[in-house]
Design a protein around this motif. Structure first.
Motif, PDB file in Angstrom:
ATOM      1  N   ALA A   1       0.835  -1.197   0.000  1.00 10.51           N
ATOM      2  CA  ALA A   1       0.000   0.000   0.000  1.00 10.51           C
ATOM      3  C   ALA A   1       0.872   1.249   0.000  1.00 10.51           C
ATOM      4  O   ALA A   1       1.891   1.302   0.697  1.00 10.51           O
ATOM      5  CB  ALA A   1      -0.907  -0.001   1.234  1.00 10.51           C
ATOM      6  N   PRO A   2       0.487   2.272  -0.784  1.00 10.66           N
ATOM      7  CA  PRO A   2       1.282   3.505  -0.797  1.00 10.66           C
ATOM      8  C   PRO A   2       1.314   4.162   0.583  1.00 10.66           C
ATOM      9  O   PRO A   2       0.379   4.046   1.376  1.00 10.66           O
ATOM     10  CB  PRO A   2       0.539   4.386  -1.806  1.00 10.66           C
ATOM     11  CG  PRO A   2      -0.268   3.445  -2.628  1.00 10.66           C
ATOM     12  CD  PRO A   2      -0.642   2.320  -1.719  1.00 10.66           C
ATOM     13  N   ALA A   3       2.405   4.830   0.867  1.00 12.77           N
ATOM     14  CA  ALA A   3       2.568   5.543   2.132  1.00 12.77           C
ATOM     15  C   ALA A   3       3.442   6.760   1.889  1.00 12.77           C
ATOM     16  O   ALA A   3       4.249   6.781   0.944  1.00 12.77           O
ATOM     17  CB  ALA A   3       3.208   4.635   3.182  1.00 12.77           C
TER      18      ALA A   3
ATOM     19  N   ASN B   1      10.578   4.978   6.925  1.00 12.02           N
ATOM     20  CA  ASN B   1       9.510   4.169   6.349  1.00 12.02           C
ATOM     21  C   ASN B   1       8.860   3.281   7.408  1.00 12.02           C
ATOM     22  O   ASN B   1       7.639   3.084   7.412  1.00 12.02           O
ATOM     23  CB  ASN B   1      10.055   3.308   5.205  1.00 12.02           C
ATOM     24  CG  ASN B   1      10.561   4.138   4.048  1.00 12.02           C
ATOM     25  OD1 ASN B   1       9.907   5.084   3.631  1.00 12.02           O
ATOM     26  ND2 ASN B   1      11.736   3.792   3.540  1.00 12.02           N
ATOM     27  N   LEU B   2       9.687   2.738   8.282  1.00 14.35           N
ATOM     28  CA  LEU B   2       9.148   1.914   9.368  1.00 14.35           C
ATOM     29  C   LEU B   2       8.188   2.725  10.235  1.00 14.35           C
ATOM     30  O   LEU B   2       7.104   2.248  10.601  1.00 14.35           O
ATOM     31  CB  LEU B   2      10.292   1.354  10.212  1.00 14.35           C
ATOM     32  CG  LEU B   2       9.875   0.568  11.466  1.00 14.35           C
ATOM     33  CD1 LEU B   2       9.053  -0.663  11.080  1.00 14.35           C
ATOM     34  CD2 LEU B   2      11.117   0.157  12.256  1.00 14.35           C
ATOM     35  N   LEU B   3       8.570   3.945  10.550  1.00 14.89           N
ATOM     36  CA  LEU B   3       7.726   4.798  11.383  1.00 14.89           C
ATOM     37  C   LEU B   3       6.377   5.050  10.707  1.00 14.89           C
ATOM     38  O   LEU B   3       5.316   4.986  11.350  1.00 14.89           O
ATOM     39  CB  LEU B   3       8.444   6.126  11.654  1.00 14.89           C
ATOM     40  CG  LEU B   3       7.711   7.127  12.556  1.00 14.89           C
ATOM     41  CD1 LEU B   3       7.522   6.535  13.942  1.00 14.89           C
ATOM     42  CD2 LEU B   3       8.502   8.432  12.634  1.00 14.89           C
ATOM     43  N   VAL B   4       6.393   5.320   9.391  1.00 16.64           N
ATOM     44  CA  VAL B   4       5.150   5.563   8.656  1.00 16.64           C
ATOM     45  C   VAL B   4       4.278   4.315   8.653  1.00 16.64           C
ATOM     46  O   VAL B   4       3.049   4.383   8.833  1.00 16.64           O
ATOM     47  CB  VAL B   4       5.476   6.034   7.223  1.00 16.64           C
ATOM     48  CG1 VAL B   4       4.213   6.016   6.363  1.00 16.64           C
ATOM     49  CG2 VAL B   4       6.094   7.416   7.243  1.00 16.64           C
ATOM     50  N   ARG B   5       4.885   3.151   8.447  1.00 16.26           N
ATOM     51  CA  ARG B   5       4.121   1.905   8.419  1.00 16.26           C
ATOM     52  C   ARG B   5       3.510   1.601   9.792  1.00 16.26           C
ATOM     53  O   ARG B   5       2.369   1.144   9.891  1.00 16.26           O
ATOM     54  CB  ARG B   5       5.019   0.747   7.973  1.00 16.26           C
ATOM     55  CG  ARG B   5       5.487   0.839   6.528  1.00 16.26           C
ATOM     56  CD  ARG B   5       4.350   0.734   5.541  1.00 16.26           C
ATOM     57  NE  ARG B   5       4.815   0.883   4.161  1.00 16.26           N
ATOM     58  CZ  ARG B   5       4.013   0.875   3.114  1.00 16.26           C
ATOM     59  NH1 ARG B   5       2.702   0.738   3.269  1.00 16.26           N
ATOM     60  NH2 ARG B   5       4.497   1.039   1.894  1.00 16.26           N
TER      61      ARG B   5
END
Length: 560
Positions: free
Chosen positions: A534-536, A551-555
């Motif tokens: 999924a886009p983030a 990226n981990l934080l956003v996920r």
């Protein structure tokens, strides 16, 4: 007049600068043949008669020199007016040979024994022969002869010239041939440029044993070396390079391997290869954590030049041997560049006066499963055969990505992959990129009909491709990875579609979004994106690619 049947044998491939003609000469004497061997525009041509021609031809393939690579051997009948009385190495014909240049090769056992022996090259740090030594890193252009290398300024002494001209000698036409009387010299400079008096190798070894950091000039650039078992020095090196966690590469003698790692048979085979790459090997935990924080595998290489062998023998302990550069910059290659860049990092610099023609990092590889993670010194300029169906493809210049840039030239069913060039945002890397296009184009006699590039409009390589005046084919980043995987595994051009999971970083998609983590269905010609993460948001833009924690934080935030 009597007509004698003979045989003409054409040898194509990597047969220049590897001792192939003296090998043929010695083999012809063994099988009782007369005739000649010479280089020409297509490779090596042999014309022979008498003796055991079938045995000779079989031995050409079975016993070819270790650094050679025969792509094709073609034989046809010919005739002589009489059986030639001798077998000769004749002068090259038909212009400059267009055979491939041999990659740099690790010191061979014969040269290593010579360095350790009592002859005139005892302890000489630049000993080499046709079976080993610098090639691509000293080459300015073709044809491959001394005048076209960084050895041009060293006049050959009478003793070396006698070896160079003797077909029975392993140094016959070895272009980097040298000895203490006529070759490069070594010296040690302390901080501030002061040349240290005394044996430079002994002084360098003392500095390393005492916890110092040493800049060492190698084949394709400089390394920063220190005692791998000294935690304080490791910490100082990490702070100086602003490299808090990235693993350091190690160089050690084969006898010391089992003390710090547990190499498999496949690991040992890779380590002993003439390419002498860094190989990822399971560690024993004997070295400080600071060598490779959080890693179970160590990046290990064996000494691959006489200088390295002599230094490791004098230190008698494993050394960190990491790229001689500042964080994010290409490694230094010139003496003045090293003084300016590394003078504040190293306590001394071990220098020599043979120039480096092109910057080459160490290759990085995994043995099981076999994988080249970074193609560089020792592996380039090699070619890979393309799968069935690509033999009639036009000549293509393919320009890679932005951060870990490389180029590829396609011709005659072969792909010539360049060495790792680095981040094209760096001025030195961009210069190396442009230089590589010229270098490899000349080495491969390449005249591209079109250029392939990444679809990302902001990549410098993509912008350069559009400025070349050739038809341009833009390829989506992850489709390129899928196609490369197919080619590497020999998937035929007409083999049909495959499903590919591409867990790479970011890639510009045809829908104008940034892709990353795809399930693709397709082949060389095209793919369909049938699934994806999924886009983030990319927090910080390009910084998210360099710092994956973003990226981990956003996920994690999206999963709440």
């Amino acid at each position: 007049m009597e007509v004698v049947p003979g045989r003409e044998i054409r040898v194509r491939g990597q047969v220049q600068g590897v001792g192939f003609r003296p090998f043929v000469w010695q083999l012809a004497r063994e099988f009782g043949l007369g005739g000649e061997v010479f280089n020409d525009a297509e490779g090596v041509l042999i014309r022979a008669a008498g003796g055991d021609l079938d045995g000779f031809q079989a031995a050409l393939l079975a016993r070819a020199p270790g650094l050679s690579r025969i792509d094709a051997l073609e034989a046809r009948d010919c005739r002589f007016d009489a059986v030639p009385e001798t077998f000769a190495i004749a002068a090259s014909r038909g212009g400059a040979a267009r055979t491939r240049v041999t990659p740099d090769a690790a010191t061979c056992p014969d040269c290593l024994a010579e360095i350790a022996g009592g002859g005139r090259r005892q302890g000489y740090a630049f000993t080499n022969c046709t079976r080993c030594g610098p090639r691509f890193t000293i080459l300015h252009g073709l044809p491959y002869d001394r005048a076209q290398t960084t050895m041009a300024g060293f006049s050959i002494c009478p003793s070396c010239r006698a070896e160079y001209g003797d077909p029975a000698d392993r140094r016959f036409h070895a272009q980097p041939i040298a000895c203490p009387d006529c070759g490069p010299r070594l010296w040690l400079e302390r901080a501030g440029g002061m040349v240290a008096a005394g044996d430079p190798l002994a002084l360098a070894a003392d500095l390393l044993r005492q916890g110092g950091i040493l800049a060492v000039k190698g084949l394709g650039g400089f390394h920063l070396a220190c005692d791998a078992g000294n935690p304080a020095t490791l910490d100082r090196l990490r702070r100086a390079k602003r490299r808090p966690a990235k693993p350091f590469a190690l160089m050690l003698r084969e006898a010391d391997l089992t003390a710090v790692c547990t190499p498999s048979a496949a690991d040992l085979a890779r380590l002993r290869d003439p390419a002498a790459p860094i190989v990822l090997v399971l560690g024993t935990g004997a070295l400080p954590e600071a060598v490779a924080p959080g890693m179970t595998r160590l990046g290990v290489m064996l000494p691959y030049t006489p200088l390295h062998h002599l230094l490791l023998a004098a230190v008698a302990r494993p050394l960190v041997m990491t790229s001689g550069n500042l964080s994010g910059a290409p490694q230094a290659v010139g003496n003045d560049e090293a003084r300016a860049m590394l003078g504040g990092l190293a306590d001394a610099v071990l220098l020599h006066d043979r120039e480096i023609a092109r910057r080459l990092d160490d290759s990085v590889e995994r043995a099981d499963p076999p994988m080249i993670l970074r193609r560089a010194r020792g592996r380039v300029p090699g070619t890979l055969p393309l799968p069935e169906g690509f033999g009639g493809a036009p000549e293509v210049l393919a320009l890679g990505g932005q951060m870990k840039s490389a180029i590829c030239l396609v011709k005659g069913g072969q792909a010539l992959l360049s060495h790792h060039l680095g981040d094209l945002d760096e001025a030195d890397s961009w210069d190396a990129f442009l230089g590589a296009m010229a270098d490899y184009g000349a080495l491969f006699d390449h005249r591209p009909a079109l250029v392939a590039c990444d679809a990302h409009p902001g990549y410098r390589a993509t912008q350069h491709a559009r400025a070349l005046g050739l038809p341009v084919i833009e390829v989506q980043h992850h489709h390129a990875h899928l196609a490369a995987c197919l080619a590497e595994n020999g998937w035929q051009r007409a083999g049909g579609p495959v499903a590919g999971i591409v867990l790479d970083g970011t890639g510009y998609g045809p829908d104008g979004t940034v892709w990353g983590g795809e399930l693709l269905l397709g082949d060389y010609r095209g793919v369909e994106r049938v699934g994806h993460l999924a886009p983030a948001p990319l927090v910080g833009g390009d910084a998210a690619a360099r710092e994956p924690w973003r990226n981990l934080l956003v996920r994690l935030d999206a999963a709440e």
